[in-house]
Design an enzyme around this catalytic site. Structure first.
Site, PDB file in Angstrom:
ATOM      1  CE  LYS A 104       0.023  -1.767   4.424  1.00 46.54           C
ATOM      2  NZ  LYS A 104      -0.417  -2.963   5.100  1.00 46.54           N
ATOM      3  CD  GLU A 128      -9.695  -7.129  -3.042  1.00 45.74           C
ATOM      4  OE1 GLU A 128     -10.300  -7.188  -4.101  1.00 45.74           O
ATOM      5  OE2 GLU A 128      -9.971  -6.314  -2.130  1.00 45.74           O
ATOM      6  CB  VAL A 131      -7.183  -1.512   0.628  1.00 45.90           C
ATOM      7  CG1 VAL A 131      -8.166  -0.716   1.476  1.00 45.90           C
ATOM      8  CG2 VAL A 131      -6.298  -0.566  -0.160  1.00 45.90           C
ATOM      9  N   GLY A 133      -7.020  -6.085   4.040  1.00 47.72           N
ATOM     10  CA  GLY A 133      -6.754  -7.530   4.103  1.00 47.72           C
ATOM     11  C   GLY A 133      -7.761  -8.395   3.379  1.00 47.72           C
ATOM     12  CB  ILE A 135     -12.582  -6.398   3.533  1.00 47.80           C
ATOM     13  CG1 ILE A 135     -12.558  -6.591   5.055  1.00 47.80           C
ATOM     14  CG2 ILE A 135     -13.916  -5.847   3.076  1.00 47.80           C
ATOM     15  CD1 ILE A 135     -12.741  -5.290   5.846  1.00 47.80           C
ATOM     16  N   GLY A 186       1.683  -9.555  18.429  1.00 50.88           N
ATOM     17  CA  GLY A 186       2.016  -9.535  16.998  1.00 50.88           C
ATOM     18  C   GLY A 186       1.117  -8.617  16.187  1.00 50.88           C
ATOM     19  CD  GLU A 189       5.601  -4.012  11.580  1.00 53.91           C
ATOM     20  OE1 GLU A 189       6.814  -4.268  11.705  1.00 53.91           O
ATOM     21  OE2 GLU A 189       4.821  -4.693  10.911  1.00 53.91           O
ATOM     22  CG  ASP A 200      -1.348   0.942   7.398  1.00 50.41           C
ATOM     23  OD1 ASP A 200      -0.673   0.368   6.532  1.00 50.41           O
ATOM     24  OD2 ASP A 200      -2.470   0.553   7.784  1.00 50.41           O
ATOM     25  CE  LYS A 204      -3.940  -0.844   5.279  1.00 54.84           C
ATOM     26  NZ  LYS A 204      -3.988  -1.241   6.686  1.00 54.84           N
TER      27      LYS A 204
HETATM   28  N1  LIG Z   1       1.630  -8.264   7.567  1.00 55.40           N
HETATM   29  C1  LIG Z   1       0.380  -8.055   7.203  1.00 55.40           C
HETATM   30  O1  LIG Z   1      -0.590  -8.425   7.895  1.00 55.40           O
HETATM   31  C2  LIG Z   1       0.106  -7.357   5.901  1.00 55.40           C
HETATM   32  C3  LIG Z   1      -1.224  -7.148   5.506  1.00 55.40           C
HETATM   33  C4  LIG Z   1      -1.491  -6.532   4.270  1.00 55.40           C
HETATM   34  C5  LIG Z   1      -0.439  -6.124   3.485  1.00 55.40           C
HETATM   35  N2  LIG Z   1       0.853  -6.316   3.915  1.00 55.40           N
HETATM   36  C6  LIG Z   1       1.932  -5.881   3.024  1.00 55.40           C
HETATM   37  O2  LIG Z   1       2.612  -7.049   2.549  1.00 55.40           O
HETATM   38  C7  LIG Z   1       3.975  -6.736   2.271  1.00 55.40           C
HETATM   39  C8  LIG Z   1       4.873  -7.713   3.028  1.00 55.40           C
HETATM   40  O3  LIG Z   1       4.600  -7.608   4.414  1.00 55.40           O
HETATM   41  P1  LIG Z   1       5.206  -8.649   5.471  1.00 55.40           P
HETATM   42  O4  LIG Z   1       4.453  -8.433   6.730  1.00 55.40           O
HETATM   43  O5  LIG Z   1       5.272 -10.015   4.870  1.00 55.40           O
HETATM   44  O6  LIG Z   1       6.698  -8.067   5.610  1.00 55.40           O
HETATM   45  P2  LIG Z   1       8.011  -8.863   6.086  1.00 55.40           P
HETATM   46  O7  LIG Z   1       7.642  -9.944   7.032  1.00 55.40           O
HETATM   47  O8  LIG Z   1       8.990  -7.842   6.491  1.00 55.40           O
HETATM   48  O9  LIG Z   1       8.503  -9.577   4.740  1.00 55.40           O
HETATM   49  C9  LIG Z   1       9.236  -8.949   3.718  1.00 55.40           C
HETATM   50  C10 LIG Z   1      10.326  -9.905   3.298  1.00 55.40           C
HETATM   51  O10 LIG Z   1      10.944  -9.415   2.121  1.00 55.40           O
HETATM   52  C11 LIG Z   1      12.361  -9.480   2.319  1.00 55.40           C
HETATM   53  N3  LIG Z   1      13.001  -8.461   1.499  1.00 55.40           N
HETATM   54  C12 LIG Z   1      13.166  -7.147   1.778  1.00 55.40           C
HETATM   55  N4  LIG Z   1      13.792  -6.534   0.759  1.00 55.40           N
HETATM   56  C13 LIG Z   1      14.035  -7.479  -0.159  1.00 55.40           C
HETATM   57  C14 LIG Z   1      14.666  -7.468  -1.431  1.00 55.40           C
HETATM   58  N5  LIG Z   1      15.181  -6.347  -1.960  1.00 55.40           N
HETATM   59  N6  LIG Z   1      14.751  -8.624  -2.127  1.00 55.40           N
HETATM   60  C15 LIG Z   1      14.251  -9.770  -1.605  1.00 55.40           C
HETATM   61  N7  LIG Z   1      13.650  -9.855  -0.410  1.00 55.40           N
HETATM   62  C16 LIG Z   1      13.538  -8.712   0.307  1.00 55.40           C
HETATM   63  C17 LIG Z   1      12.552  -9.220   3.796  1.00 55.40           C
HETATM   64  O11 LIG Z   1      13.824  -9.648   4.222  1.00 55.40           O
HETATM   65  P3  LIG Z   1      14.525  -8.886   5.473  1.00 55.40           P
HETATM   66  O12 LIG Z   1      13.591  -9.108   6.635  1.00 55.40           O
HETATM   67  O13 LIG Z   1      15.831  -9.572   5.600  1.00 55.40           O
HETATM   68  O14 LIG Z   1      14.604  -7.434   5.089  1.00 55.40           O
HETATM   69  C18 LIG Z   1      11.415 -10.051   4.363  1.00 55.40           C
HETATM   70  O15 LIG Z   1      11.760 -11.400   4.491  1.00 55.40           O
HETATM   71  C19 LIG Z   1       4.151  -5.265   2.698  1.00 55.40           C
HETATM   72  O16 LIG Z   1       3.987  -4.440   1.570  1.00 55.40           O
HETATM   73  C20 LIG Z   1       3.009  -5.036   3.675  1.00 55.40           C
HETATM   74  O17 LIG Z   1       2.602  -3.696   3.745  1.00 55.40           O
HETATM   75  C21 LIG Z   1       1.139  -6.941   5.083  1.00 55.40           C
END
Ligand SMILES: NC(=O)c1ccc[n+]([C@@H]2O[C@H](COP(=O)([O-])OP(=O)(O)OC[C@H]3O[C@@H](n4cnc5c(N)ncnc54)[C@H](OP(=O)(O)O)[C@@H]3O)[C@@H](O)[C@H]2O)c1
Length: 318
Positions: A104, A128, A131, A133, A135, A186, A189, A200, A204
């Protein structure tokens, strides 16, 4: 309709790992439901130690290699942040790959180039998961409500803030205590600023405005105030007066102008959004043909986000 879709995944973190596990464990289930084989063809992850042995054969040495592999149809970007995610997505589009992303921040702050390139190249751009999750608000606005003119949108789109406000009310605790509990569970952050400062929610909101009003807002122009300054006494006194404090993302069409703001709002307790508790999200929308509608559900987390990502994959394949 394609019978097989090969997927390249960038980012094997919280969401990426859950999405990969789903694709592998539910491959037959998805095939039965859609008639399409969804094949996880490659993964790039910065920290390869995170990738379990059973997925290692899928690892690619670089994003450049992944996005230039001819038989990969779609790149799913799940690393988050503006750069290098933007560069990777633009590169993948240039190479003719469809894109699915949950990012986002990128779409809100730097989305124009991506949307324009996807359109110019006639490639799918699914977001999808960016924004609210699980929904299906993006598909509802862009498909089911296509006939209506949207007049306003009010959203509780940040589950972390909503959880903190709920906890401050139910447990009569301070914001600092509520943040600590949210972090332990959890839901927040280590640095909760993006959530509690309204950024955030504004990300959205910017995406919803683009979709709902067909206008790309300048992100810096969206008014943003988070919940950081709300005390447990504010919540208590508001309740005594018949209100609940909610962090709302608000977009309203006002003639040719669009009002866009994020801030804590006093909602009468009987308002439908006042009963949205904990990590849940909701979007309350008014549109000319359908009137008022409420979308409600889990706004984040591995499973709801995977659900949204897979819905994009299936839409792309169809
Ligand atoms: N968490 C949620 O509930 C949620 C919900 C909706 C949307 N999102 C979105 O989903 C996306 C991912 O979120 P997440 O919670 O999964 O984040 P995350 O746990 O931090 O996962 C991101 C992963 O990508 C790796 N990474 C970072 N830079 C990279 C690169 N240049 N090349 C390859 N790998 C790389 C990170 O490694 P390192 O940790 O070593 O940097 C990490 O393992 C974000 O855009 C977030 O806004 C998340």
């Amino acid at each position: 309709m394609k019978r097989k879709i090969n997927i390249g995944l960038i980012g094997f973190g919280n969401i990426g790992s859950a999405f990969a596990a789903y694709l592998i464990s539910r491959k037959n289930f998805l095939k039965q439901k859609t008639g399409i084989i969804f094949e996880l063809r490659g993964i790039v992850e910065k920290d390869v130690k995170k990738v379990p042995q059973s997925y290692r054969h899928l690892l690619f040495p670089s994003v450049e290699k992944l996005i230039s592999t001819p038989d990969i149809d779609v790149i799913v970007e799940l690393i988050g942040g503006i750069q290098p995610a933007c560069k990777y997505i633009l590169g993948a589009l240039e190479n003719g790959k469809h894109i699915i992303t949950a990012n986002k921040a990128l779409l809100a702050e730097n989305g124009d180039e991506i949307f324009q390139l996807a359109k110019r190249k006639n490639l799918y751009l699914g977001y999808e998961a960016a924004v609210a999750g699980g929904i299906p608000i993006i598909k509802d606005i862009s498909q089911s409500l296509i006939s209506s003119q949207i007049e306003s949108m009010l959203g509780i789109v940040n589950g972390t803030s909503n959880y903190i406000l709920t906890l401050m009310e139910t447990d009569e605790i301070s914001m600092a205590e509520a943040i600590k509990i949210a972090q332990k569970r959890g839901y927040a952050e280590r640095n909760p600023s993006l959530d509690i400062d309204g950024i955030d929610s504004a990300h959205k909101l910017a995406i919803l405005i683009r979709l709902g009003f067909g206008y790309s807002p300048e992100f810096t122009k969206i008014f943003k105030e988070g919940i950081r300054c709300i005390s447990h006494l504010d919540i208590k006194y508001a309740l005594e007066l018949g209100y609940r404090i909610k962090l709302l993302a608000i977009a309203k069409k006002n003639g040719r102008r669009i009002e866009a703001r994020v801030h804590p709002t006093l909602l009468p307790v009987e308002h439908v959004l006042a009963s949205v508790r904990g990590v849940y999200n909701a979007v309350y929308l008014k549109a000319d043909l359908v009137g008022e509608m409420l979308f409600y559900g889990r706004g984040a987390g591995k499973n709801p986000t995977t659900s949204a990502l897979v819905s994009d994959l299936v839409e792309l394949a169809r």
